[in-house]
Design an enzyme around this catalytic site. Sequence first.
Site, PDB file in Angstrom:
ATOM      1  N   HIS A   1       0.832  -1.201   0.000  1.00 40.61           N
ATOM      2  CA  HIS A   1       0.000   0.000   0.000  1.00 40.61           C
ATOM      3  C   HIS A   1       0.868   1.253   0.000  1.00 40.61           C
ATOM      4  O   HIS A   1       1.954   1.279   0.577  1.00 40.61           O
ATOM      5  CB  HIS A   1      -0.919   0.005   1.216  1.00 40.61           C
ATOM      6  CG  HIS A   1      -1.948  -1.073   1.168  1.00 40.61           C
ATOM      7  ND1 HIS A   1      -3.143  -0.935   0.504  1.00 40.61           N
ATOM      8  CD2 HIS A   1      -1.949  -2.326   1.672  1.00 40.61           C
ATOM      9  CE1 HIS A   1      -3.838  -2.038   0.610  1.00 40.61           C
ATOM     10  NE2 HIS A   1      -3.139  -2.911   1.313  1.00 40.61           N
TER      11      HIS A   1
ATOM     12  N   LYS B   1      27.351 -15.400   2.766  1.00 41.00           N
ATOM     13  CA  LYS B   1      28.600 -15.759   2.083  1.00 41.00           C
ATOM     14  C   LYS B   1      28.310 -16.083   0.620  1.00 41.00           C
ATOM     15  O   LYS B   1      27.175 -16.284   0.229  1.00 41.00           O
ATOM     16  CB  LYS B   1      29.286 -16.949   2.747  1.00 41.00           C
ATOM     17  CG  LYS B   1      28.569 -18.272   2.600  1.00 41.00           C
ATOM     18  CD  LYS B   1      29.387 -19.383   3.245  1.00 41.00           C
ATOM     19  CE  LYS B   1      28.810 -20.748   2.956  1.00 41.00           C
ATOM     20  NZ  LYS B   1      29.654 -21.813   3.490  1.00 41.00           N
TER      21      LYS B   1
END
Length: 106
Positions: A40, A104
């Site tokens: 919204h 990672k």
Amino acid sequence: MKIGKGVFVNHSLTCMAAGGITIDDGVMIGPNVRIVTDNHDFANRMVLRCKPVHIGRNAWIGVGAIILPGVTIGENAVVAAGAVVTKDVAPNSIVGGNPAKFIKNI
């Protein structure tokens, strides 16, 4: 919504696809994942703002992850269980947490 070949979707996937969702070949999606492409507007809550979500080839989305509007998950990336993805995920990387952060490279 576009779904590629060889995509695995576990139970209870929820997609709000007003902004468009593309899931490329070989993606694995765990249980209870939510993919949302709309939100919204802050100024006028009756207005929906839509942005597409793209999940790249061979990505893996862990159980309970939430992918928010406008996000691209890179090829071969892994989204850890329970992650809330608010920004793009680089290819060949692992992200986790709320909000999801880089863990990672693979």
